[in-house]
Design an enzyme around this catalytic site. Sequence first.
Site: not given
Ligand code: AQP
Length: 332
Positions: A112, A195, A198
Amino acid sequence: SPRVLSGIQPTAGSFHLGNYLGAVRQWVALQETHDAFYMVVDLHAITVPQDPAELRANTRLAAAQLLAAGLDPERCTLFVQSHVPEHAQLAWIMNCLTGFGEASRMTQFKDKSARQGADRASVGLFTYPILQVADILLYQANEVPVGEDQRQHIELTRDLAERFNGRFGQTFTVPKPYILKETAKIFDLQEPSTKMSKSASTPKGLINLLDEPKATAKKVKSAVTDTDTVIRYDTEQKPGISNLLTIYSTLTGTGIAELEQKYTGKGYGALKTDLAEVMVDFVTPFRERTQQYLDDPETLDSILAKGAEKARSVAAETLSQAYDRVGFLPAK
Ligand code: AQP
């Protein structure tokens, strides 16, 4: 009954399919068998810049989506992290128990902060896994239902719980990750080796649950696959098709083997058309239910107020024990 705790960030507005299949779906199931605590983690959200009005709206929106997904306030405790000040308080203690090098090894921070530019990443983003440690330990959670990307943070939680217990006496339950193999990692539809997230490079690979169902169907139909024609689950050779099979199987409750059978001799187009329909059937009522909760903010806020009250009673007890063990002088 054993306790579970988990959280989701209110950052993106809509939940994506990875959030739902990797985590939220399990939360709904676990409220039947566990003493379940689920929260919208707004403290985590501000580790990257947020617009205040948007953050507030997205926090309600996240709660509405959790209810629409099937969380039942009679069966679980649903709350907003910032309503329970003990999270930040315990996090400070945990910060002081964590080695700088240990925190530096968290791969999510590396990813990140690289995305933001190392100079722009906040100290909050760096210590966010340690806040997560506090989130979990406050509730003496036995299990933490999350996606694979969170495994390392649960390991850190276990290490810090053991470290605290070793140094100050038995205080915290050492939690286990609850990660379902099949849905631990849902992949980007355009880049099936990364993966779904967002912060995906192209919105075409990301299924947001609140998107127009038509747009969702289109994304499914234009998912990247491979040049072969056989529909077979094989994550090495066929990551795109395997991801579609996982999604299809989980949303319909049909086994992967059965799906492979069903699509023998049929092309990728047939699979995608059917999955697009499955997706539309799933997201359409989900959007409607989310909107119903949003249309009644008083009910929503009162659910969150009750949840916070219940969460606080548990969190306050754990925090006061931790304060005592650490050696803080009680306020008289
Ligand atoms: N691709 C995924 N497959 C399975 N589980 C996933 N989770 C996130 N992406 C996947 C799970 O969702 C839960 C909430 O995660 P979060 O609050 O960290 O959500 P986020 O930040 O919006 O998730 P992103 O999209 O991964 O954003 P980035 O990477 O940009 O921060 C968690 O239990 C997570 O494991």
